[in-house]
Design a protein around this motif. Sequence first.
Motif, PDB file in Angstrom:
ATOM      1  N   ASP A 278       0.811  -1.198   0.000  1.00 53.95           N
ATOM      2  CA  ASP A 278       0.000   0.000   0.000  1.00 53.95           C
ATOM      3  C   ASP A 278       0.850   1.257   0.000  1.00 53.95           C
ATOM      4  O   ASP A 278       0.338   2.381  -0.090  1.00 53.95           O
ATOM      5  CB  ASP A 278      -0.884  -0.052   1.265  1.00 53.95           C
ATOM      6  CG  ASP A 278      -2.089   0.859   1.094  1.00 53.95           C
ATOM      7  OD1 ASP A 278      -2.436   1.174  -0.046  1.00 53.95           O
ATOM      8  OD2 ASP A 278      -2.613   1.267   2.138  1.00 53.95           O
ATOM      9  N   SER A 279       2.161   1.039   0.148  1.00 49.53           N
ATOM     10  CA  SER A 279       3.034   2.209   0.247  1.00 49.53           C
ATOM     11  C   SER A 279       3.138   2.910  -1.082  1.00 49.53           C
ATOM     12  O   SER A 279       2.817   2.338  -2.143  1.00 49.53           O
ATOM     13  CB  SER A 279       4.404   1.760   0.718  1.00 49.53           C
ATOM     14  OG  SER A 279       4.998   0.974  -0.269  1.00 49.53           O
ATOM     15  N   GLU A 280       3.589   4.136  -1.002  1.00 45.49           N
ATOM     16  CA  GLU A 280       3.681   4.983  -2.187  1.00 45.49           C
ATOM     17  C   GLU A 280       4.606   4.357  -3.223  1.00 45.49           C
ATOM     18  O   GLU A 280       4.380   4.468  -4.434  1.00 45.49           O
ATOM     19  CB  GLU A 280       4.192   6.360  -1.777  1.00 45.49           C
ATOM     20  CG  GLU A 280       3.960   7.419  -2.820  1.00 45.49           C
ATOM     21  CD  GLU A 280       4.509   8.768  -2.391  1.00 45.49           C
ATOM     22  OE1 GLU A 280       4.693   9.640  -3.250  1.00 45.49           O
ATOM     23  OE2 GLU A 280       4.762   8.950  -1.158  1.00 45.49           O
ATOM     24  N   GLU A 283       2.965   1.935  -5.375  1.00 40.78           N
ATOM     25  CA  GLU A 283       1.697   2.506  -5.882  1.00 40.78           C
ATOM     26  C   GLU A 283       1.348   1.902  -7.242  1.00 40.78           C
ATOM     27  O   GLU A 283       0.202   1.606  -7.521  1.00 40.78           O
ATOM     28  CB  GLU A 283       1.873   4.033  -5.965  1.00 40.78           C
ATOM     29  CG  GLU A 283       0.644   4.786  -6.299  1.00 40.78           C
ATOM     30  CD  GLU A 283       0.925   6.302  -6.413  1.00 40.78           C
ATOM     31  OE1 GLU A 283       0.046   7.017  -6.876  1.00 40.78           O
ATOM     32  OE2 GLU A 283       2.063   6.752  -6.009  1.00 40.78           O
ATOM     33  N   TYR A 284       2.333   1.676  -8.071  1.00 37.73           N
ATOM     34  CA  TYR A 284       2.069   1.210  -9.434  1.00 37.73           C
ATOM     35  C   TYR A 284       2.232  -0.291  -9.570  1.00 37.73           C
ATOM     36  O   TYR A 284       2.101  -0.833 -10.647  1.00 37.73           O
ATOM     37  CB  TYR A 284       2.990   1.914 -10.439  1.00 37.73           C
ATOM     38  CG  TYR A 284       2.866   3.413 -10.349  1.00 37.73           C
ATOM     39  CD1 TYR A 284       1.697   4.044 -10.872  1.00 37.73           C
ATOM     40  CD2 TYR A 284       3.813   4.177  -9.726  1.00 37.73           C
ATOM     41  CE1 TYR A 284       1.563   5.410 -10.767  1.00 37.73           C
ATOM     42  CE2 TYR A 284       3.666   5.543  -9.637  1.00 37.73           C
ATOM     43  CZ  TYR A 284       2.548   6.166 -10.164  1.00 37.73           C
ATOM     44  OH  TYR A 284       2.393   7.502 -10.052  1.00 37.73           O
ATOM     45  N   ASN A 286       0.474  -2.502  -8.037  1.00 39.51           N
ATOM     46  CA  ASN A 286      -0.860  -3.102  -8.086  1.00 39.51           C
ATOM     47  C   ASN A 286      -1.417  -2.997  -9.509  1.00 39.51           C
ATOM     48  O   ASN A 286      -1.446  -1.948 -10.126  1.00 39.51           O
ATOM     49  CB  ASN A 286      -1.771  -2.333  -7.109  1.00 39.51           C
ATOM     50  CG  ASN A 286      -2.994  -3.121  -6.781  1.00 39.51           C
ATOM     51  OD1 ASN A 286      -3.660  -3.594  -7.721  1.00 39.51           O
ATOM     52  ND2 ASN A 286      -3.349  -3.263  -5.515  1.00 39.51           N
ATOM     53  N   LYS A 289      -4.216  -0.590 -10.368  1.00 41.51           N
ATOM     54  CA  LYS A 289      -3.809   0.813 -10.595  1.00 41.51           C
ATOM     55  C   LYS A 289      -3.258   0.988 -11.993  1.00 41.51           C
ATOM     56  O   LYS A 289      -3.394   2.021 -12.637  1.00 41.51           O
ATOM     57  CB  LYS A 289      -2.777   1.200  -9.551  1.00 41.51           C
ATOM     58  CG  LYS A 289      -3.442   1.763  -8.313  1.00 41.51           C
ATOM     59  CD  LYS A 289      -2.436   2.502  -7.464  1.00 41.51           C
ATOM     60  CE  LYS A 289      -3.186   3.065  -6.254  1.00 41.51           C
ATOM     61  NZ  LYS A 289      -2.272   3.716  -5.355  1.00 41.51           N
TER      62      LYS A 289
END
Lengths: 292, 589
Positions: A278-280, A283-284, A286, A289
């Motif tokens: 879930d960390s920044e 972010e990509y 996942n 996303k």
Amino acid sequence: MKRNIIVLIALLLAALFAYGSFFTVNEGTSVILTQWGKPVRNLEAAGLYAKWPWQKVNAFDKRINCFEAQTLQLLLKDKNPIVATCYVAWKLHDPKLFFQSLNNVDNARLKLGDMVNSQLGIIVSDYEIDKIINTVPEQVKLGEIYSRLQAESDTRARQKYGIEITEVGMKKILYPALVSNAVYQRMKAERTKEAVKYIAEGEEEATRIRANTDREVKEVLATAYKEAEEIRGEGDRQALKIYADAYSKDPEFFKFTKSLQVYSEIMDKNTTLVLSTDSELFEYLNSRKLVR
Amino acid sequence: MNTKIRTSLIAISITLGLTLLKFLFYFLSGSIAVLSEAWHSFSDITTSVLVLFALWRSASLARRPPQPAAEGGRADGPARPLGFWRFMGRLFGEQIESTSSLLIGVFLTFISVSLILNAWSTKIVLIQRPLLTGILFLILSAGSYFLFRFLSDVGRAENSAALISDGLHSKGDMACSSLAGLSLILYHFGINIDRWVSLAIALLILSFGVEILFNVFAHLYGKRRDFRMRYRFLEILGIGFEKETYLRLFRWIDRKYSVDILRSTLVRYARLSLRYSGYALAGAALLALLYDMRFQLEMDEQAVVERFGKPRTTEPLGPGLHFKLPRPIDRVRVVQTGRIQELFLGNVSQEEERPLIWGNEHGEEVHFLSGDNNFLNPYITLHYRIRNLYAYFYNIENPTVLMENISYKILQDLFTAKPFYDIAITYRREMESAVATALQQRLDALDTGIEVVAVNVKDIHPPVMISDSFENVIASYQKKEETINLALEYRNTEIPASRGEAYTNVSDARAYVQEEVLKSQAAVAGFRAKWSAYRSHKPVIRQVLYFTSIVTALGEREKILVDPRTGELDLYLTSGAAAPLPGPGGTEE
């Protein structure tokens, strides 16, 4: 022929008479002329003299005569025994008395030796051993002993034997055999004591030197350590000042860059990271996303 | 077998027994007198055998038939043998007894000379069991006496010169045995005359030998047909001192060889010189007198001339040629005043080669006592010379003895007032001058005329029997020094090493400072560069820096991604690739 023989015999007798009528007195001798055993003349000066043939020449040496008396063991005042050997130098004082009492040099030596030894025994019995043997020269009374010995012997020798004692002394002073052996043992023990002392002193000194050395070494190293620490501290101060001067312009940026640097430094290859998807950063990662 | 031969055989057997016993006694006692006596008895056997041989020969000659006069060569005429051959003929012919006597004489002479040499050269020997052997010898002498009586009686009855001479021999043997026995008994009581008895026996044997030889020659060259011992030894000695003996000899030589010794040139000159011998003697005496009147003094010598015992001059004579009146008027006394003489004190050894080591005896040593009650042995040489000849001659009877005694006293006085080590070490130089001064003062006071040139203390050492303990002290002192030196060696190694280490430490610190400062400056420079870029594009630069760093930080490390909503493991990443999840029930997506 008969006359000739008579002349020859007469000449022979005359020669014998002449031979018996002259005598010499040598330099350094004294002569007593005796007639039928009775002293008639005393001659001191050297030269040629005349006498009757029946008179007898008794010559005595006037020079100083020296001899060593019999060695003897004596007891001192403190009951210490010593073994002493005396020598006596003497000369004629009264030729007539000498002639009557002693007659010849050998006899004189015997009598003088006895007399001097007996006097020595009497005199040394007034002194202790430390008056004879002592490392403090002022306490040694040998000179006094010799003076007394000479004075007393001389008086007696002059009165009794017609002899003058010119010099008397002890040429050897030793201990009796048994005491000597003890002295040897003591000397040996003293040497051993001294030897042991030297060795112990050596050890003592060596230990002292080693201890001092160790102390000095520690001192040198500690001093150096102190100096080094001070130098290092100063270095750190300088470095920190440089950092502070520079970073204080933007502390937030410094914190950011430093944090990033620290992350890579504190995490080695064996570090396992547990990260949240879930960390920044992820972010990509996942797929949802990515699709979006 | 006739009586003579039987007698001789008995004599041989008895003598053999006696000889064996005497040699046995020699081995028991070791006395050289007994040895002489045993050899004497051994010679008796030989002589007895010779007598026996002679008796056999004469008995066999007596059995031969008489020969004609013409064949015997004894008649006047050209057939008669001359000189030597006639002598030899007589020797081995009818005079067989005198021949055997001749051989006995030669043998006895030889044996006696050997024994004399033996007695002369033998060192002193210790005699064992002297009383026992002495008594046994006296008993043996009775055996010899029996033999003497036996041989003499038979010899006279049978008219045999050989037996009589053999008997004489036994008589001598008896005397010798008695003498040897007596000397052994005396030895028991402490009087040792062994060597002299041995010599006496040997001389006695010699006298028998000479006696027999003389009688044999007198018989062979004489007119009498029967051989008898006519001359005793003492008579023979007397003959040697008679003028008539030599005159007869010269006359005999003249008759025999036509040489007139009495009128010969040699004798004429001898008589002539005897006539002028008075003048010759007077001349020689005059020369001797003249020689005695001159004397020469060498460079280092001085002399005093005494006339009737009184010195002629008040000053001594120096080097050169001098004259004096003959003795007994004048007498010269010379002394080497220039030469330095030496006196040894404390030690009489003069072996200059020998090293003066404490552990060795230096010679005949004299002990002294030191002030601290230690024994010491000095070795001091005193150099002196004669300064005043008159004082030296006429004041002191034995100057060297006096000087030696005074020196010992001075040394004793010095030593008894000083500790040993001072005497042996520190006081030595001072001691030399102190002894010299004190000695010179005494010698001058007694007017000895002697000048002390130097006192040399060559060595002062403890008694040899304890010298090793003194050496131990020195060895221990060396050990002490060695121990201290080892400690100093440690110090000399450790302190410089520590100083080196200290320097390194400080130096390292200085390097550290430089390093830190440079490092900080470098870091600051980097920071400044990044910051200047950052200021203009803050968000982007921030992202760039973040991602660049995150690669380095997370690149090659294991990572586990967890979904925070489910709390489940989302992805397990090893370096470079996805890997199966550790643990049971793990699933890979």
